[in-house]
Structures are given as C-alpha cells and as structure tokens.
Scaffold this motif. Structure first.
Motif, PDB file in Angstrom:
ATOM      1  N   THR A  32       0.848  -1.180   0.000  1.00  0.00           N
ATOM      2  CA  THR A  32       0.000   0.000   0.000  1.00  0.00           C
ATOM      3  C   THR A  32       0.887   1.236   0.000  1.00  0.00           C
ATOM      4  O   THR A  32       1.891   1.279   0.708  1.00  0.00           O
ATOM      5  CB  THR A  32      -0.911   0.014   1.249  1.00  0.00           C
ATOM      6  OG1 THR A  32      -1.698  -1.179   1.244  1.00  0.00           O
ATOM      7  CG2 THR A  32      -1.830   1.214   1.257  1.00  0.00           C
ATOM      8  N   GLY A  33       0.528   2.229  -0.817  1.00  0.00           N
ATOM      9  CA  GLY A  33       1.334   3.449  -0.881  1.00  0.00           C
ATOM     10  C   GLY A  33       0.617   4.545  -1.644  1.00  0.00           C
ATOM     11  O   GLY A  33      -0.522   4.384  -2.090  1.00  0.00           O
ATOM     12  N   ARG A  34       1.315   5.676  -1.793  1.00  0.00           N
ATOM     13  CA  ARG A  34       0.769   6.816  -2.534  1.00  0.00           C
ATOM     14  C   ARG A  34       1.407   6.874  -3.916  1.00  0.00           C
ATOM     15  O   ARG A  34       2.588   6.604  -4.082  1.00  0.00           O
ATOM     16  CB  ARG A  34       1.069   8.124  -1.807  1.00  0.00           C
ATOM     17  CG  ARG A  34       0.252   8.277  -0.563  1.00  0.00           C
ATOM     18  CD  ARG A  34      -0.048   9.746  -0.261  1.00  0.00           C
ATOM     19  NE  ARG A  34      -0.807   9.844   0.955  1.00  0.00           N
ATOM     20  CZ  ARG A  34      -2.131   9.774   1.023  1.00  0.00           C
ATOM     21  NH1 ARG A  34      -2.833   9.630  -0.060  1.00  0.00           N
ATOM     22  NH2 ARG A  34      -2.744   9.860   2.176  1.00  0.00           N
TER      23      ARG A  34
ATOM     24  N   GLN B  58      -2.928   9.860  -4.804  1.00  0.00           N
ATOM     25  CA  GLN B  58      -3.936   8.881  -4.402  1.00  0.00           C
ATOM     26  C   GLN B  58      -3.266   7.697  -3.725  1.00  0.00           C
ATOM     27  O   GLN B  58      -2.162   7.308  -4.085  1.00  0.00           O
ATOM     28  CB  GLN B  58      -4.716   8.379  -5.630  1.00  0.00           C
ATOM     29  CG  GLN B  58      -5.608   9.414  -6.267  1.00  0.00           C
ATOM     30  CD  GLN B  58      -6.263   8.879  -7.530  1.00  0.00           C
ATOM     31  OE1 GLN B  58      -5.638   8.208  -8.339  1.00  0.00           O
ATOM     32  NE2 GLN B  58      -7.548   9.201  -7.700  1.00  0.00           N
ATOM     33  N   ARG B  59      -3.974   7.128  -2.722  1.00  0.00           N
ATOM     34  CA  ARG B  59      -3.485   5.906  -2.074  1.00  0.00           C
ATOM     35  C   ARG B  59      -3.986   4.707  -2.849  1.00  0.00           C
ATOM     36  O   ARG B  59      -5.145   4.656  -3.265  1.00  0.00           O
ATOM     37  CB  ARG B  59      -3.957   5.838  -0.614  1.00  0.00           C
ATOM     38  CG  ARG B  59      -3.165   6.758   0.302  1.00  0.00           C
ATOM     39  CD  ARG B  59      -3.549   6.660   1.765  1.00  0.00           C
ATOM     40  NE  ARG B  59      -3.710   5.341   2.307  1.00  0.00           N
ATOM     41  CZ  ARG B  59      -2.719   4.545   2.733  1.00  0.00           C
ATOM     42  NH1 ARG B  59      -1.467   4.933   2.631  1.00  0.00           N
ATOM     43  NH2 ARG B  59      -2.977   3.361   3.260  1.00  0.00           N
TER      44      ARG B  59
ATOM     45  N   PHE C  25      -0.058  -6.917 -10.678  1.00  0.00           N
ATOM     46  CA  PHE C  25      -1.154  -7.771 -11.122  1.00  0.00           C
ATOM     47  C   PHE C  25      -2.499  -7.076 -10.917  1.00  0.00           C
ATOM     48  O   PHE C  25      -3.416  -7.223 -11.700  1.00  0.00           O
ATOM     49  CB  PHE C  25      -1.173  -9.097 -10.354  1.00  0.00           C
ATOM     50  CG  PHE C  25       0.094  -9.876 -10.471  1.00  0.00           C
ATOM     51  CD1 PHE C  25       0.701 -10.091 -11.687  1.00  0.00           C
ATOM     52  CD2 PHE C  25       0.700 -10.396  -9.335  1.00  0.00           C
ATOM     53  CE1 PHE C  25       1.882 -10.823 -11.792  1.00  0.00           C
ATOM     54  CE2 PHE C  25       1.872 -11.127  -9.419  1.00  0.00           C
ATOM     55  CZ  PHE C  25       2.464 -11.343 -10.648  1.00  0.00           C
ATOM     56  N   HIS C  26      -2.601  -6.312  -9.812  1.00  0.00           N
ATOM     57  CA  HIS C  26      -3.865  -5.643  -9.479  1.00  0.00           C
ATOM     58  C   HIS C  26      -3.554  -4.354  -8.734  1.00  0.00           C
ATOM     59  O   HIS C  26      -2.691  -4.332  -7.855  1.00  0.00           O
ATOM     60  CB  HIS C  26      -4.731  -6.558  -8.618  1.00  0.00           C
ATOM     61  CG  HIS C  26      -6.033  -5.966  -8.249  1.00  0.00           C
ATOM     62  ND1 HIS C  26      -6.351  -5.638  -6.951  1.00  0.00           N
ATOM     63  CD2 HIS C  26      -7.114  -5.610  -8.986  1.00  0.00           C
ATOM     64  CE1 HIS C  26      -7.574  -5.116  -6.926  1.00  0.00           C
ATOM     65  NE2 HIS C  26      -8.050  -5.096  -8.137  1.00  0.00           N
ATOM     66  N   VAL C  27      -4.261  -3.276  -9.105  1.00  0.00           N
ATOM     67  CA  VAL C  27      -4.136  -1.983  -8.432  1.00  0.00           C
ATOM     68  C   VAL C  27      -5.533  -1.565  -8.005  1.00  0.00           C
ATOM     69  O   VAL C  27      -6.461  -1.568  -8.823  1.00  0.00           O
ATOM     70  CB  VAL C  27      -3.536  -0.912  -9.369  1.00  0.00           C
ATOM     71  CG1 VAL C  27      -3.479   0.441  -8.656  1.00  0.00           C
ATOM     72  CG2 VAL C  27      -2.160  -1.326  -9.868  1.00  0.00           C
ATOM     73  N   GLN C  28      -5.701  -1.238  -6.717  1.00  0.00           N
ATOM     74  CA  GLN C  28      -6.997  -0.775  -6.233  1.00  0.00           C
ATOM     75  C   GLN C  28      -6.843   0.557  -5.532  1.00  0.00           C
ATOM     76  O   GLN C  28      -5.976   0.732  -4.675  1.00  0.00           O
ATOM     77  CB  GLN C  28      -7.629  -1.774  -5.276  1.00  0.00           C
ATOM     78  CG  GLN C  28      -9.002  -1.332  -4.818  1.00  0.00           C
ATOM     79  CD  GLN C  28      -9.716  -2.346  -3.955  1.00  0.00           C
ATOM     80  OE1 GLN C  28      -9.092  -3.237  -3.397  1.00  0.00           O
ATOM     81  NE2 GLN C  28     -11.033  -2.215  -3.849  1.00  0.00           N
ATOM     82  N   LEU C  29      -7.681   1.508  -5.923  1.00  0.00           N
ATOM     83  CA  LEU C  29      -7.706   2.808  -5.232  1.00  0.00           C
ATOM     84  C   LEU C  29      -8.252   2.619  -3.826  1.00  0.00           C
ATOM     85  O   LEU C  29      -9.171   1.827  -3.617  1.00  0.00           O
ATOM     86  CB  LEU C  29      -8.600   3.790  -5.975  1.00  0.00           C
ATOM     87  CG  LEU C  29      -8.034   4.461  -7.221  1.00  0.00           C
ATOM     88  CD1 LEU C  29      -9.104   5.305  -7.900  1.00  0.00           C
ATOM     89  CD2 LEU C  29      -6.841   5.324  -6.862  1.00  0.00           C
TER      90      LEU C  29
END
Length: 197
Positions: free
Chosen positions: A120-122, A171-172, A192-196
C-alpha cells in the motif's frame, strides 16, 4: 508409482469436488462472457496408472473465490500454475474438455505469499502511455517503486474496473505485485492488481 500431486474428483450429493487441482489456464471475464478456469486433475486407470484430465470451470457472479486464509480474492488473482481446491456442479457438459459451473474455488497456498505481495502506498507519478505507475515520495527517487501495469487490473474503491487514466499522483493505492523486483533505482516489478483506497 506415479507421484503426481493432482487430486481426483469426488462426488458429494449434487456437487463434485477436486482437492489439489492444477490451474492450466485462467480466462478473465469480458463483456460477452464470464471467465473460467481450466484445471487438470488425476484419474485412476488400468494397471495402477494415472491419467491427467482437464475440466473447464465456468465462473459466475455466484462463484466464491477465496485464498487459503479464507479471504475473498478475484479471478485475476489466480494464476496459471497455482493449485486450487474446487467445488462445482455435478451437471457437466459432454464437451472436450467437459465444463461445469464452479461454486467455490480456494487457492491451496496463500497466493499473496506464494506468487505475489501486496503493498500500500501513494502514487508519485503515472505514465498512462507506457502503462507505468510509481509509488513513494515524488521528490526522492530512492523511496520509489516502479510498477509495470501492462496486464494489471485496475479497480476503484468498490472493485469496479477503471482506466489507468483515472489514477492520479497523491492517491493511495493497494498494489498486488510479483515477489521479485529489479535492483535498479527505483526498483521495478510487475503489478497484477491496483486498487484505489
């Protein structure tokens, strides 16, 4: 003696089960159809031989997908080469390979530790043209990580698919990515996957 770890099919009432099926292919859902998994399993043959058979498991909105810790996952989190336990309908087509509707798919090992990691990050910077995302401090390259997004799914907070152009610096995000990374500065890995968040 064959030591292939693939499980066999067992029937429990109106449902079938395979413990330790091997994922041969994963086809995600698109606008015209739901996705499916192609798995292989073992069947006992004559003279104590074992043959490998394939089965297509159709994924519907009612299919439950879990990791080994019972956490909900997406079809895109399951990768070719993984091992899964599956529960599916006893109603199967006579096609080659046969098809059935999947009720439950459980990743055998925690996919987060076996094939990927979640961070998790910005967002520091987004390059939509080259499908690249950087996280970390935008003013300190040593704190950043570069993610290649070419085959990644990108979702909003509700899990709905969005475009890479919806991602903005600041955005995180929660990123599921490969366990390996290059030794470059910044380090680079495949998302593989990015979620806001």
């Amino acid at each position: 003696m064959d030591c292939d770890p693939r499980g066999t099919i067992s029937q429990q009432g109106n449902v079938m089960r395979i413990d330790n099926a091997f994922v041969e292919d994963v086809v995600p859902a698109n606008r015209s159809s739901n996705g499916y998994l192609l798995v292989s399993y073992a069947t006992a043959g004559a003279n104590r031989t074992t043959s490998i058979q394939n089965l297509r498991l159709n994924i519907t909105r009612n299919t439950v997908l879990l990791d080994s810790l019972g956490r909900q996952i997406r079809l895109s989190d399951i990768r070719k080469g993984m091992w899964v336990n599956v529960v599916f309908s006893s109603a199967m087509t006579r096609s080659i390979p046969p098809q059935s509707t999947a009720f439950l798919i459980v990743a055998r090992r925690d996919f987060q530790t076996s094939s990927s990691t979640t961070t998790t990050g910005r967002i520091a910077m987004v390059d939509p043209l080259n499908e690249i995302l950087y996280t970390g401090n935008p003013f300190d390259v040593n704190s950043q990580t570069k993610y290649l997004l070419s085959n990644a799914t990108i979702t909003d907070r509700s899990g709905r698919p969005i475009s890479i152009r919806a991602l903005q610096p600041g955005q995180r995000v929660r990123i599921t990515h490969a366990n390996f990374q290059t030794s470059s500065i910044p380090p680079q890995t495949t998302a593989f996957h990015v979620q806001l968040l």
